[in-house]
Design a protein around this motif. Structure first.
Motif, PDB file in Angstrom:
ATOM      1  N   ASP A   1       0.797  -1.177   0.035  1.00  0.00           N
ATOM      2  CA  ASP A   1       0.017  -0.003   0.057  1.00  0.00           C
ATOM      3  C   ASP A   1       0.807   1.311  -0.196  1.00  0.00           C
ATOM      4  O   ASP A   1       0.294   2.197  -0.443  1.00  0.00           O
ATOM      5  CB  ASP A   1      -0.962   0.042   1.328  1.00  0.00           C
ATOM      6  CG  ASP A   1      -2.007  -1.064   1.160  1.00  0.00           C
ATOM      7  OD1 ASP A   1      -2.435  -1.298  -0.004  1.00  0.00           O
ATOM      8  OD2 ASP A   1      -2.383  -1.275   2.104  1.00  0.00           O
ATOM      9  N   LEU A   2       2.116   1.223   0.673  1.00  0.00           N
ATOM     10  CA  LEU A   2       2.920   2.484   0.922  1.00  0.00           C
ATOM     11  C   LEU A   2       4.347   1.962   1.105  1.00  0.00           C
ATOM     12  O   LEU A   2       4.701   0.870   1.600  1.00  0.00           O
ATOM     13  CB  LEU A   2       2.431   3.038   1.806  1.00  0.00           C
ATOM     14  CG  LEU A   2       3.185   4.323   2.200  1.00  0.00           C
ATOM     15  CD1 LEU A   2       2.324   5.617   2.324  1.00  0.00           C
ATOM     16  CD2 LEU A   2       3.713   4.112   3.568  1.00  0.00           C
ATOM     17  N   ILE A   3       5.255   2.638   0.350  1.00  0.00           N
ATOM     18  CA  ILE A   3       6.873   2.605   0.501  1.00  0.00           C
ATOM     19  C   ILE A   3       7.503   3.583   1.273  1.00  0.00           C
ATOM     20  O   ILE A   3       7.163   4.849   0.558  1.00  0.00           O
ATOM     21  CB  ILE A   3       7.596   2.178  -0.789  1.00  0.00           C
ATOM     22  CG1 ILE A   3       6.702   1.089  -1.698  1.00  0.00           C
ATOM     23  CG2 ILE A   3       8.875   2.117  -0.810  1.00  0.00           C
ATOM     24  CD1 ILE A   3       7.094   0.757  -3.179  1.00  0.00           C
ATOM     25  N   LYS A  22       8.524   3.528 -10.255  1.00  0.00           N
ATOM     26  CA  LYS A  22       7.502   4.463 -10.734  1.00  0.00           C
ATOM     27  C   LYS A  22       7.524   4.040 -12.304  1.00  0.00           C
ATOM     28  O   LYS A  22       6.355   4.597 -12.872  1.00  0.00           O
ATOM     29  CB  LYS A  22       7.889   5.785 -10.444  1.00  0.00           C
ATOM     30  CG  LYS A  22       7.723   6.212  -8.855  1.00  0.00           C
ATOM     31  CD  LYS A  22       6.222   6.015  -8.707  1.00  0.00           C
ATOM     32  CE  LYS A  22       5.812   6.729  -7.298  1.00  0.00           C
ATOM     33  NZ  LYS A  22       4.590   6.936  -6.902  1.00  0.00           N
ATOM     34  N   ALA A  23       8.630   3.396 -12.797  1.00  0.00           N
ATOM     35  CA  ALA A  23       8.372   3.254 -14.349  1.00  0.00           C
ATOM     36  C   ALA A  23       7.590   2.072 -14.717  1.00  0.00           C
ATOM     37  O   ALA A  23       7.329   1.662 -15.859  1.00  0.00           O
ATOM     38  CB  ALA A  23       9.781   3.222 -14.757  1.00  0.00           C
ATOM     39  N   LYS A  28       3.438   1.769 -10.231  1.00  0.00           N
ATOM     40  CA  LYS A  28       3.630   3.025 -10.133  1.00  0.00           C
ATOM     41  C   LYS A  28       2.606   3.805  -9.341  1.00  0.00           C
ATOM     42  O   LYS A  28       2.956   4.950  -8.837  1.00  0.00           O
ATOM     43  CB  LYS A  28       3.614   3.681 -11.603  1.00  0.00           C
ATOM     44  CG  LYS A  28       2.384   3.573 -12.338  1.00  0.00           C
ATOM     45  CD  LYS A  28       2.309   4.195 -13.759  1.00  0.00           C
ATOM     46  CE  LYS A  28       1.051   4.200 -14.489  1.00  0.00           C
ATOM     47  NZ  LYS A  28       0.992   4.835 -15.659  1.00  0.00           N
ATOM     48  N   HIS A  29       1.569   3.441  -9.107  1.00  0.00           N
ATOM     49  CA  HIS A  29       0.469   3.997  -8.171  1.00  0.00           C
ATOM     50  C   HIS A  29       0.928   3.769  -6.668  1.00  0.00           C
ATOM     51  O   HIS A  29       0.062   4.483  -5.746  1.00  0.00           O
ATOM     52  CB  HIS A  29      -0.725   3.005  -8.367  1.00  0.00           C
ATOM     53  CG  HIS A  29      -0.762   1.849  -7.950  1.00  0.00           C
ATOM     54  ND1 HIS A  29      -0.118   0.658  -8.643  1.00  0.00           N
ATOM     55  CD2 HIS A  29      -1.331   1.181  -6.785  1.00  0.00           C
ATOM     56  CE1 HIS A  29      -0.299  -0.250  -7.799  1.00  0.00           C
ATOM     57  NE2 HIS A  29      -0.991  -0.118  -6.762  1.00  0.00           N
ATOM     58  N   GLY A  51      10.520  10.667  -8.408  1.00  0.00           N
ATOM     59  CA  GLY A  51       9.163   9.992  -8.381  1.00  0.00           C
ATOM     60  C   GLY A  51       8.639   9.900  -6.618  1.00  0.00           C
ATOM     61  O   GLY A  51       7.298   9.335  -6.782  1.00  0.00           O
ATOM     62  N   CYS A  52       9.322  10.400  -5.914  1.00  0.00           N
ATOM     63  CA  CYS A  52       8.868  10.041  -4.471  1.00  0.00           C
ATOM     64  C   CYS A  52       7.582  10.991  -4.229  1.00  0.00           C
ATOM     65  O   CYS A  52       7.622  12.287  -4.818  1.00  0.00           O
ATOM     66  CB  CYS A  52       9.764  10.589  -3.473  1.00  0.00           C
ATOM     67  SG  CYS A  52      11.138   9.216  -3.307  1.00  0.00           S
ATOM     68  N   ASP A  53       6.546  10.576  -3.510  1.00  0.00           N
ATOM     69  CA  ASP A  53       5.460  11.297  -3.370  1.00  0.00           C
ATOM     70  C   ASP A  53       5.490  12.329  -1.885  1.00  0.00           C
ATOM     71  O   ASP A  53       4.780  13.371  -1.853  1.00  0.00           O
ATOM     72  CB  ASP A  53       4.051  10.383  -3.133  1.00  0.00           C
ATOM     73  CG  ASP A  53       3.897   9.528  -4.372  1.00  0.00           C
ATOM     74  OD1 ASP A  53       3.345  10.003  -5.362  1.00  0.00           O
ATOM     75  OD2 ASP A  53       4.354   8.462  -4.458  1.00  0.00           O
ATOM     76  N   GLY A  54       6.296  11.808  -1.170  1.00  0.00           N
ATOM     77  CA  GLY A  54       6.522  12.595  -0.032  1.00  0.00           C
ATOM     78  C   GLY A  54       8.009  12.564   0.580  1.00  0.00           C
ATOM     79  O   GLY A  54       8.713  11.759  -0.132  1.00  0.00           O
TER      80      GLY A  54
END
Length: 80
Positions: A1-3, A22-23, A28-29, A51-54
Motif C-alpha cells: 500500500d505504501l513504500i 514508478k516506471a 507506479k500507483h 518520483g517520491c510522493d513525500g
C-alpha cells in the motif's frame, strides 16, 4: 500500500529504486515516501523529481511519520 524509501542504500540508491518502481505500470500507483538524512537545500526537490510522493528528513519525528503515512493511506482509500 505504501513504500518508505531510504535514499542512501548500498548497491542502488533510493532515488534509482524509486524511478524503477514508478516506471513500472504495475507499481507506479504505490505512494513512496522518502526517509533520508539528506536534508540540504534541493534534496527534497531531487526526491520528488525521482518520483517520491513525500519526503521526511532524519532524524525523524515519529508523529510526523505516522501523520504522513496516514495521509497517503487515507488518500488511497478514498480514491479506491
Amino acid at each position: 500500500d505504501l513504500i518508505l524509501m531510504d535514499i542512501m542504500m548500498p548497491k542502488m540508491d533510493g532515488l534509482e529504486a524509486t524511478r524503477i518502481i514508478k516506471a513500472n505500470t504495475k507499481t507506479k500507483h504505490i505512494p513512496i515516501i522518502a526517509l533520508t538524512s539528506y536534508a540540504m537545500k534541493g534534496d527534497r526537490e531531487k526526491t520528488i523529481e525521482a518520483g517520491c510522493d513525500g519526503y521526511i528528513a532524519k532524524p525523524i519525528d515519529i508523529k510526523e511519520v505516522l501523520k504522513t503515512i496516514e495521509t497517503y493511506l487515507t488518500v488511497k482509500q478514498v480514491s479506491v
